[in-house]
Design an enzyme around this catalytic site. Structure first.
Site, PDB file in Angstrom:
ATOM      1  N   SER A 129       0.872  -1.252   0.005  1.00 51.59           N
ATOM      2  CA  SER A 129      -0.094  -0.085   0.068  1.00 51.59           C
ATOM      3  C   SER A 129       0.904   1.387  -0.048  1.00 51.59           C
ATOM      4  O   SER A 129       2.070   1.282   0.527  1.00 51.59           O
ATOM      5  CB  SER A 129      -0.942   0.072   1.292  1.00 51.59           C
ATOM      6  OG  SER A 129      -1.473   1.306   1.756  1.00 51.59           O
ATOM      7  N   TYR A 154      -1.542  -0.838  11.107  1.00 53.54           N
ATOM      8  CA  TYR A 154      -1.842  -1.577   9.585  1.00 53.54           C
ATOM      9  C   TYR A 154      -0.810  -1.192   8.441  1.00 53.54           C
ATOM     10  O   TYR A 154      -0.370  -2.182   8.147  1.00 53.54           O
ATOM     11  CB  TYR A 154      -3.262  -1.278   8.927  1.00 53.54           C
ATOM     12  CG  TYR A 154      -3.446  -1.276   7.510  1.00 53.54           C
ATOM     13  CD1 TYR A 154      -3.731  -2.483   6.986  1.00 53.54           C
ATOM     14  CD2 TYR A 154      -3.418   0.177   6.936  1.00 53.54           C
ATOM     15  CE1 TYR A 154      -3.691  -2.436   5.588  1.00 53.54           C
ATOM     16  CE2 TYR A 154      -3.412  -0.141   5.438  1.00 53.54           C
ATOM     17  CZ  TYR A 154      -3.806  -1.473   4.811  1.00 53.54           C
ATOM     18  OH  TYR A 154      -3.674  -1.351   3.482  1.00 53.54           O
ATOM     19  N   LYS A 158       2.362  -3.553   6.582  1.00 52.19           N
ATOM     20  CA  LYS A 158       2.369  -3.637   5.243  1.00 52.19           C
ATOM     21  C   LYS A 158       3.944  -3.638   5.029  1.00 52.19           C
ATOM     22  O   LYS A 158       4.801  -4.046   4.140  1.00 52.19           O
ATOM     23  CB  LYS A 158       1.594  -2.596   4.549  1.00 52.19           C
ATOM     24  CG  LYS A 158       0.391  -2.728   4.321  1.00 52.19           C
ATOM     25  CD  LYS A 158      -0.134  -4.110   3.216  1.00 52.19           C
ATOM     26  CE  LYS A 158      -1.534  -4.264   3.346  1.00 52.19           C
ATOM     27  NZ  LYS A 158      -1.970  -5.622   2.785  1.00 52.19           N
ATOM     28  N   ARG A 299      -9.830  14.192   9.927  1.00 50.49           N
ATOM     29  CA  ARG A 299      -9.656  12.798  10.489  1.00 50.49           C
ATOM     30  C   ARG A 299      -8.239  12.744  10.767  1.00 50.49           C
ATOM     31  O   ARG A 299      -7.313  12.771   9.975  1.00 50.49           O
ATOM     32  CB  ARG A 299     -10.112  11.692   9.544  1.00 50.49           C
ATOM     33  CG  ARG A 299     -10.064  10.365   9.950  1.00 50.49           C
ATOM     34  CD  ARG A 299     -10.662   9.379   8.918  1.00 50.49           C
ATOM     35  NE  ARG A 299      -9.991   9.396   7.653  1.00 50.49           N
ATOM     36  CZ  ARG A 299     -10.011   8.365   6.566  1.00 50.49           C
ATOM     37  NH1 ARG A 299     -11.385   7.710   6.866  1.00 50.49           N
ATOM     38  NH2 ARG A 299      -9.588   8.726   5.596  1.00 50.49           N
TER      39      ARG A 299
HETATM   40  N1  UFG Z   1     -13.001  11.115   3.482  1.00 50.11           N
HETATM   41  C1  UFG Z   1     -13.654  11.970   3.736  1.00 50.11           C
HETATM   42  N2  UFG Z   1     -14.967  11.191   4.467  1.00 50.11           N
HETATM   43  C2  UFG Z   1     -15.103   9.946   4.410  1.00 50.11           C
HETATM   44  C3  UFG Z   1     -14.127   9.275   4.198  1.00 50.11           C
HETATM   45  C4  UFG Z   1     -13.018   9.699   3.608  1.00 50.11           C
HETATM   46  O1  UFG Z   1     -14.044  13.045   3.483  1.00 50.11           O
HETATM   47  O2  UFG Z   1     -16.143   9.408   4.991  1.00 50.11           O
HETATM   48  C5  UFG Z   1     -11.585  11.580   2.981  1.00 50.11           C
HETATM   49  C6  UFG Z   1     -10.411  11.448   3.352  1.00 50.11           C
HETATM   50  O3  UFG Z   1     -10.068  12.329   4.434  1.00 50.11           O
HETATM   51  C7  UFG Z   1      -9.341  11.460   2.427  1.00 50.11           C
HETATM   52  C8  UFG Z   1      -9.947  10.919   1.382  1.00 50.11           C
HETATM   53  O4  UFG Z   1     -11.391  10.999   1.558  1.00 50.11           O
HETATM   54  O5  UFG Z   1      -9.087  13.041   2.098  1.00 50.11           O
HETATM   55  C9  UFG Z   1      -9.763   9.428   0.907  1.00 50.11           C
HETATM   56  O6  UFG Z   1     -10.041   8.671   2.296  1.00 50.11           O
HETATM   57  P1  UFG Z   1     -10.120   6.929   2.273  1.00 50.11           P
HETATM   58  O7  UFG Z   1     -10.541   6.520   3.558  1.00 50.11           O
HETATM   59  O8  UFG Z   1     -10.986   6.559   0.872  1.00 50.11           O
HETATM   60  O9  UFG Z   1      -8.736   6.724   1.612  1.00 50.11           O
HETATM   61  P2  UFG Z   1      -7.283   6.932   2.543  1.00 50.11           P
HETATM   62  O10 UFG Z   1      -6.542   7.583   1.646  1.00 50.11           O
HETATM   63  O11 UFG Z   1      -7.279   7.554   3.824  1.00 50.11           O
HETATM   64  O12 UFG Z   1      -7.087   5.546   2.861  1.00 50.11           O
HETATM   65  C10 UFG Z   1      -6.349   4.898   1.749  1.00 50.11           C
HETATM   66  C11 UFG Z   1      -6.598   3.174   2.241  1.00 50.11           C
HETATM   67  C12 UFG Z   1      -6.032   2.750   3.582  1.00 50.11           C
HETATM   68  C13 UFG Z   1      -4.265   3.253   3.289  1.00 50.11           C
HETATM   69  C14 UFG Z   1      -4.475   4.710   3.120  1.00 50.11           C
HETATM   70  C15 UFG Z   1      -2.848   5.104   3.047  1.00 50.11           C
HETATM   71  O13 UFG Z   1      -7.947   2.943   2.369  1.00 50.11           O
HETATM   72  O14 UFG Z   1      -6.069   1.219   3.376  1.00 50.11           O
HETATM   73  O15 UFG Z   1      -4.894   4.986   1.876  1.00 50.11           O
HETATM   74  O16 UFG Z   1      -2.248   4.889   2.000  1.00 50.11           O
HETATM   75  F1  UFG Z   1      -3.869   2.806   4.473  1.00 50.11           F
END
Ligand code: UFG
Length: 345
Positions: A129, A154, A158, A299
């Site tokens: 990841s 997590y 990885k 978050r």
């Molecule tokens: N977001 C929102 N509202 C939500 C969910 C997410 O605004 O309800 C935003 C987050 O703040 C972020 C973006 O949408 O800016 C993407 O968030 P995700 O949770 O979809 O994805 P992440 O980039 O946080 O997480 C992903 C993978 C994880 C991994 C992480 C870091 O899902 O498994 O990338 O590489 F760990």
């Protein structure tokens, strides 16, 4: 003779799409899964899409006893590689239950290595990841980023798994290892038969948007609109799961085509960042639904912007992502519409 590939976690979101791509590429597939966060129906649907006959071994790869069980189930059939996706993947849960994450994600890799030794195959494609990069690196992220500091257990599992596989190659140059660093997989197979089926309240943006669009949840929380990005919301490199799946097949081919062992770390992304507001707009466009949202606090642990340098994937694998954000939304939406309650609906 068609090649036989083990796919751990093959019934999961990414695994099911990888299995379709393998079957369509002429491979034989054995799925190893304990169905802890996946459904046997996913495998049935993969077989339907690709007219396949996947062999399923139901076992928990993190248990040592699974090694011998898998060996017996394979029963002397030649194995030509493994795609290792089995593992736990919820960032928040990993902070609350770190031991569970280390136990599950590390032991499953160690046990898979034993399985591979027993069946006499040295080819492993690992589901890593972009989270391995952590904070403090410049976008676009290259595989030679300076900092490898994942911000949660997590992410550390990885990185440790990558290290285990790299060390394996250092000790024995016959191993063929590809650590594929996924950015943000979204979307679904265009048939709408397989897709992401999160349990409980989705943690990730796309499944949440899709559940709001279908009326299962009232509104989306946008986690922060004061980031130093073009519209203030977080920017990520979303990649269509179909592109991700073809990237795995390309990685397998790459490993098989090498004249000697190798170990490579490769980003799989599009190279383009999309903001949360842009993702909402794209989803509204393709679904013709309004996505109600409210801006809430950031978050904890989130980065402002994360996107990939995809040069290496194109050089080594002759692979690049084909689908744009609208296609990702359209396919995600089709899956959500056809399966409003996931596989159990
Ligand atoms: N977001 C929102 N509202 C939500 C969910 C997410 O605004 O309800 C935003 C987050 O703040 C972020 C973006 O949408 O800016 C993407 O968030 P995700 O949770 O979809 O994805 P992440 O980039 O946080 O997480 C992903 C993978 C994880 C991994 C992480 C870091 O899902 O498994 O990338 O590489 F760990």
């Amino acid at each position: 003779m068609s090649l036989h590939i083990l796919v751990t976690g093959g019934a999961g979101y990414i695994g099911s799409h990888v299995c379709v791509a393998l079957l369509e590429g002429g491979y034989q597939v054995t799925v190893i899964d304990n169905f802890s966060n996946s459904h046997p129906e996913a495998v049935a649907r993969v077989n339907k899409i690709a007219d396949g006959a996947i062999n399923v071994i139901e076992t928990d790869l993190a248990d040592e006893g699974s090694i011998d069980f898998i060996r017996k189930e394979i029963g002397g059939r030649p194995v030509h590689g493994a795609i290792h996706l089995a593992g736990l993947k919820a960032v928040g849960e990993s902070v609350a239950k770190p031991a569970l994450y280390y136990h599950t994600n590390i032991n499953s890799t160690l046990n898979l290595i034993e399985v591979m030794r027993m069946v006499g195959s040295n080819t492993v494609v690992f589901s890593s990841s972009a989270t391995v990069y952590g904070e403090g690196n410049k976008n676009p992220l290259t595989e030679t980023a300076l900092n490898y500091m994942p911000t949660n257990p997590y992410g550390r599992t990885k990185l440790y798994n990558e290290n285990i596989l790299r060390d394996l190659y250092i000790a024995d140059n016959d191993w063929r290892i590809a650590n594929l660093r996924y950015f943000n997989p979204v979307g679904a197979h265009p048939s709408g038969l397989i897709g992401e089926d999160p349990q409980g309240i989705p943690n990730n943006l796309f499944p949440y948007i899709a559940q709001v669009a279908v009326g299962r949840r009232e509104k989306l929380s946008v986690f922060g609109s004061d980031y130093p990005t073009r519209d203030g919301s977080g920017v990520r490199d979303y990649i269509h799961v179909q592109d991700l799946a073809s990237g795995h097949v390309a990685a397998l081919q790459f490993l098989h085509n090498q004249s000697a062992g190798c170990s490579a770390d490769i980003n799989l992304g599009t190279g383009k960042g999309v903001s949360v507001f842009e993702a909402i707009a794209a989803f509204e466009r393709v679904s013709s639904r309004t996505i109600p949202f409210e801006v809430t606090a950031r978050r904890p642990g989130d980065l402002a912007e994360v996107y990939a340098d995809v040069t290496l994937a194109s050089q080594l694998l002759a692979w690049q992502a084909q689908y744009d954000i609208d296609q990702m939304c359209a396919d995600h939406w089709r899956w959500q519409m056809q399966n409003p309650a996931g596989y159990t609906g």
